[in-house]
Design a protein around this motif. Structure first.
Motif, PDB file in Angstrom:
ATOM      1  N   VAL A  92     -81.961 -89.791 -10.517  1.00  0.00           N
ATOM      2  CA  VAL A  92     -82.734 -88.737  -9.568  1.00  0.00           C
ATOM      3  C   VAL A  92     -81.813 -87.998  -8.903  1.00  0.00           C
ATOM      4  O   VAL A  92     -81.017 -88.532  -8.154  1.00  0.00           O
ATOM      5  CB  VAL A  92     -83.722 -89.244  -8.972  1.00  0.00           C
ATOM      6  N   TYR A  93     -81.754 -86.541  -9.241  1.00  0.00           N
ATOM      7  CA  TYR A  93     -80.985 -85.666  -8.626  1.00  0.00           C
ATOM      8  C   TYR A  93     -81.565 -84.982  -7.551  1.00  0.00           C
ATOM      9  O   TYR A  93     -82.777 -84.512  -7.871  1.00  0.00           O
ATOM     10  CB  TYR A  93     -80.268 -84.545  -9.692  1.00  0.00           C
ATOM     11  N   PHE A  94     -80.910 -84.853  -6.226  1.00  0.00           N
ATOM     12  CA  PHE A  94     -81.466 -84.232  -5.132  1.00  0.00           C
ATOM     13  C   PHE A  94     -80.776 -82.995  -4.777  1.00  0.00           C
ATOM     14  O   PHE A  94     -79.368 -83.236  -4.651  1.00  0.00           O
ATOM     15  CB  PHE A  94     -81.593 -85.339  -3.944  1.00  0.00           C
ATOM     16  N   CYS A  95     -81.051 -82.001  -4.259  1.00  0.00           N
ATOM     17  CA  CYS A  95     -80.818 -81.033  -3.674  1.00  0.00           C
ATOM     18  C   CYS A  95     -80.489 -81.126  -2.260  1.00  0.00           C
ATOM     19  O   CYS A  95     -81.376 -81.690  -1.575  1.00  0.00           O
ATOM     20  CB  CYS A  95     -81.632 -79.797  -4.066  1.00  0.00           C
ATOM     21  N   TYR A  96     -79.317 -80.639  -1.728  1.00  0.00           N
ATOM     22  CA  TYR A  96     -79.008 -80.979  -0.095  1.00  0.00           C
ATOM     23  C   TYR A  96     -78.864 -79.581   0.308  1.00  0.00           C
ATOM     24  O   TYR A  96     -78.073 -78.792  -0.198  1.00  0.00           O
ATOM     25  CB  TYR A  96     -78.017 -81.721  -0.290  1.00  0.00           C
ATOM     26  N   CYS A  97     -79.065 -79.285   1.720  1.00  0.00           N
ATOM     27  CA  CYS A  97     -78.416 -78.147   2.498  1.00  0.00           C
ATOM     28  C   CYS A  97     -78.206 -78.744   3.770  1.00  0.00           C
ATOM     29  O   CYS A  97     -79.212 -79.368   4.524  1.00  0.00           O
ATOM     30  CB  CYS A  97     -79.725 -77.103   2.589  1.00  0.00           C
ATOM     31  N   GLY A  98     -77.049 -78.164   4.139  1.00  0.00           N
ATOM     32  CA  GLY A  98     -76.533 -78.646   5.494  1.00  0.00           C
ATOM     33  C   GLY A  98     -76.012 -77.327   6.243  1.00  0.00           C
ATOM     34  O   GLY A  98     -75.504 -76.478   5.779  1.00  0.00           O
ATOM     35  N   THR A  99     -76.410 -77.236   7.620  1.00  0.00           N
ATOM     36  CA  THR A  99     -76.092 -76.258   8.348  1.00  0.00           C
ATOM     37  C   THR A  99     -74.963 -76.405   9.574  1.00  0.00           C
ATOM     38  O   THR A  99     -74.470 -77.508   9.689  1.00  0.00           O
ATOM     39  CB  THR A  99     -77.406 -75.777   9.108  1.00  0.00           C
ATOM     40  N   ALA A 100     -74.516 -75.410   9.943  1.00  0.00           N
ATOM     41  CA  ALA A 100     -73.382 -75.461  11.110  1.00  0.00           C
ATOM     42  C   ALA A 100     -73.989 -76.183  12.177  1.00  0.00           C
ATOM     43  O   ALA A 100     -73.165 -76.423  13.248  1.00  0.00           O
ATOM     44  CB  ALA A 100     -72.948 -74.196  11.396  1.00  0.00           C
ATOM     45  N   PHE A 101     -75.336 -76.418  12.388  1.00  0.00           N
ATOM     46  CA  PHE A 101     -75.802 -77.055  13.583  1.00  0.00           C
ATOM     47  C   PHE A 101     -76.340 -78.338  13.132  1.00  0.00           C
ATOM     48  O   PHE A 101     -77.138 -78.975  13.904  1.00  0.00           O
ATOM     49  CB  PHE A 101     -77.059 -76.203  13.985  1.00  0.00           C
ATOM     50  N   ALA A 102     -75.495 -78.858  12.163  1.00  0.00           N
ATOM     51  CA  ALA A 102     -75.821 -80.643  11.802  1.00  0.00           C
ATOM     52  C   ALA A 102     -77.256 -80.614  11.221  1.00  0.00           C
ATOM     53  O   ALA A 102     -77.677 -81.708  11.351  1.00  0.00           O
ATOM     54  CB  ALA A 102     -75.521 -81.388  12.764  1.00  0.00           C
ATOM     55  N   ASN A 103     -78.184 -79.679  11.037  1.00  0.00           N
ATOM     56  CA  ASN A 103     -79.287 -79.701  10.301  1.00  0.00           C
ATOM     57  C   ASN A 103     -79.332 -80.099   8.739  1.00  0.00           C
ATOM     58  O   ASN A 103     -78.235 -79.422   8.219  1.00  0.00           O
ATOM     59  CB  ASN A 103     -80.393 -78.632  10.496  1.00  0.00           C
ATOM     60  N   GLU A 104     -80.067 -80.767   8.356  1.00  0.00           N
ATOM     61  CA  GLU A 104     -79.912 -81.508   6.969  1.00  0.00           C
ATOM     62  C   GLU A 104     -81.276 -81.247   6.260  1.00  0.00           C
ATOM     63  O   GLU A 104     -82.239 -81.612   6.883  1.00  0.00           O
ATOM     64  CB  GLU A 104     -79.466 -82.760   6.679  1.00  0.00           C
ATOM     65  N   TYR A 105     -81.375 -80.708   4.874  1.00  0.00           N
ATOM     66  CA  TYR A 105     -82.484 -80.451   4.300  1.00  0.00           C
ATOM     67  C   TYR A 105     -82.411 -81.031   2.875  1.00  0.00           C
ATOM     68  O   TYR A 105     -81.186 -81.168   2.222  1.00  0.00           O
ATOM     69  CB  TYR A 105     -82.931 -79.147   4.211  1.00  0.00           C
ATOM     70  N   TRP A 106     -83.318 -81.870   2.635  1.00  0.00           N
ATOM     71  CA  TRP A 106     -83.395 -82.399   1.193  1.00  0.00           C
ATOM     72  C   TRP A 106     -84.683 -82.137   0.312  1.00  0.00           C
ATOM     73  O   TRP A 106     -85.633 -81.820   0.643  1.00  0.00           O
ATOM     74  CB  TRP A 106     -83.463 -84.029   1.105  1.00  0.00           C
ATOM     75  N   GLY A 107     -84.394 -81.823  -1.080  1.00  0.00           N
ATOM     76  CA  GLY A 107     -85.614 -81.732  -1.956  1.00  0.00           C
ATOM     77  C   GLY A 107     -86.062 -83.061  -2.282  1.00  0.00           C
ATOM     78  O   GLY A 107     -85.604 -84.132  -1.889  1.00  0.00           O
ATOM     79  N   GLN A 108     -87.022 -82.999  -3.097  1.00  0.00           N
ATOM     80  CA  GLN A 108     -88.025 -84.219  -3.656  1.00  0.00           C
ATOM     81  C   GLN A 108     -87.216 -84.846  -4.569  1.00  0.00           C
ATOM     82  O   GLN A 108     -87.449 -86.075  -5.081  1.00  0.00           O
ATOM     83  CB  GLN A 108     -89.057 -83.863  -3.978  1.00  0.00           C
ATOM     84  N   GLY A 109     -86.170 -84.085  -5.374  1.00  0.00           N
ATOM     85  CA  GLY A 109     -85.553 -84.813  -6.406  1.00  0.00           C
ATOM     86  C   GLY A 109     -86.153 -84.378  -7.845  1.00  0.00           C
ATOM     87  O   GLY A 109     -87.424 -84.014  -8.059  1.00  0.00           O
ATOM     88  N   THR A 110     -85.299 -84.372  -9.008  1.00  0.00           N
ATOM     89  CA  THR A 110     -85.554 -84.018 -10.258  1.00  0.00           C
ATOM     90  C   THR A 110     -85.070 -85.152 -10.949  1.00  0.00           C
ATOM     91  O   THR A 110     -83.738 -85.341 -11.068  1.00  0.00           O
ATOM     92  CB  THR A 110     -85.195 -82.587 -10.666  1.00  0.00           C
ATOM     93  N   ARG A 111     -85.708 -85.715 -12.008  1.00  0.00           N
ATOM     94  CA  ARG A 111     -85.239 -86.918 -12.779  1.00  0.00           C
ATOM     95  C   ARG A 111     -84.335 -86.591 -14.025  1.00  0.00           C
ATOM     96  O   ARG A 111     -84.863 -85.896 -14.741  1.00  0.00           O
ATOM     97  CB  ARG A 111     -86.244 -87.891 -13.291  1.00  0.00           C
ATOM     98  N   VAL A 112     -83.308 -87.088 -14.031  1.00  0.00           N
ATOM     99  CA  VAL A 112     -82.474 -86.836 -15.456  1.00  0.00           C
ATOM    100  C   VAL A 112     -82.210 -88.156 -16.081  1.00  0.00           C
ATOM    101  O   VAL A 112     -81.629 -88.964 -15.385  1.00  0.00           O
ATOM    102  CB  VAL A 112     -81.173 -86.060 -15.112  1.00  0.00           C
ATOM    103  N   THR A 113     -82.528 -88.084 -17.359  1.00  0.00           N
ATOM    104  CA  THR A 113     -82.370 -89.163 -18.341  1.00  0.00           C
ATOM    105  C   THR A 113     -81.508 -88.909 -19.441  1.00  0.00           C
ATOM    106  O   THR A 113     -81.913 -88.105 -20.082  1.00  0.00           O
ATOM    107  CB  THR A 113     -83.572 -89.947 -18.552  1.00  0.00           C
ATOM    108  N   VAL A 114     -80.412 -89.780 -19.457  1.00  0.00           N
ATOM    109  CA  VAL A 114     -79.632 -89.478 -20.873  1.00  0.00           C
ATOM    110  C   VAL A 114     -79.639 -90.641 -21.614  1.00  0.00           C
ATOM    111  O   VAL A 114     -79.384 -91.773 -21.382  1.00  0.00           O
ATOM    112  CB  VAL A 114     -78.191 -89.332 -20.278  1.00  0.00           C
ATOM    113  N   SER A 115     -80.114 -90.432 -22.830  1.00  0.00           N
ATOM    114  CA  SER A 115     -80.315 -91.535 -23.858  1.00  0.00           C
ATOM    115  C   SER A 115     -78.928 -91.459 -24.500  1.00  0.00           C
ATOM    116  O   SER A 115     -78.158 -90.666 -24.936  1.00  0.00           O
ATOM    117  CB  SER A 115     -81.254 -91.330 -24.793  1.00  0.00           C
ATOM    118  N   SER A 116     -78.695 -92.869 -25.118  1.00  0.00           N
ATOM    119  CA  SER A 116     -77.248 -93.090 -25.884  1.00  0.00           C
ATOM    120  C   SER A 116     -77.558 -92.893 -27.394  1.00  0.00           C
ATOM    121  O   SER A 116     -78.891 -93.006 -27.649  1.00  0.00           O
ATOM    122  CB  SER A 116     -76.849 -94.571 -25.505  1.00  0.00           C
TER     123      SER A 116
END
Length: 116
Positions: A92-116
Motif C-alpha cells: 500500500v503506497y501512502f502520500c506524505y506531506c511535511g512542513t517547516a513547522f514539523a506538521n505531517e499529513y498522510w493520505g489513506q493509501g492506494t494498493r499496488v499489486t505486482v503479479s509475477s
C-alpha cells in the motif's frame, strides 16, 4: 481541512508500469517535503521517494532508476511514476506531506499489486 488523496494503484504484471497521483486539498503552510511511503504485508512502512521544496529528490535504493517522483504545483499534485515493477513492490503506497513547522499529513493509501 487538509486532505491528501492517492489514486492510480492497481494490479499489474511484473515489468509493467503504474503512475500514482496524490492530490492535495486544503491549505498547508510552508510545505517542506512531499513524498511516497509504502507498507507491504507484515512489514513496516518505508520511504520510497521524497521531493523537497527546492526540487531535489531522494529515493530508497531498491527503486532507484525505476521510480520517479515529480510534482505539479499548479495542480497541488505529486506523482510517482513506477516502471519495471517487481513483485516485491507490492504494497500500500501512502502520500506524505511535511512542513517547516514539523506538521505531517498522510493520505489513506492506494494498493499496488505486482503479479509475477
Amino acid at each position: 481541512q487538509v486532505q491528501l488523496v492517492e489514486s492510480g494503484g492497481g494490479l499489474v504484471q511484473a515489468g509493467g508500469s503504474l503512475r500514482l497521483s496524490c492530490a492535495r486539498s486544503g491549505r498547508i503552510s510552508s510545505i517542506n517535503v512531499m513524498g511516497w511511503y509504502r507498507q507491504a504485508p507484515g512489514k513496516q512502512r518505508e520511504l520510497v521517494a521524497r521531493i523537497f521544496s527546492g526540487g531535489s529528490t531522494i529515493y530508497t535504493d531498491s527503486v532507484k532508476g525505476r521510480f520517479t517522483i515529480s510534482r505539479d504545483n499548479a495542480k497541488n499534485t505529486v506523482y510517482l511514476e513506477m516502471n519495471s515493477l517487481k513483485p516485491e513492490d507490492t504494497a500500500v503506497y501512502f502520500c506524505y506531506c511535511g512542513t517547516a513547522f514539523a506538521n505531517e499529513y498522510w493520505g489513506q493509501g492506494t494498493r499496488v499489486t505486482v503479479s509475477s
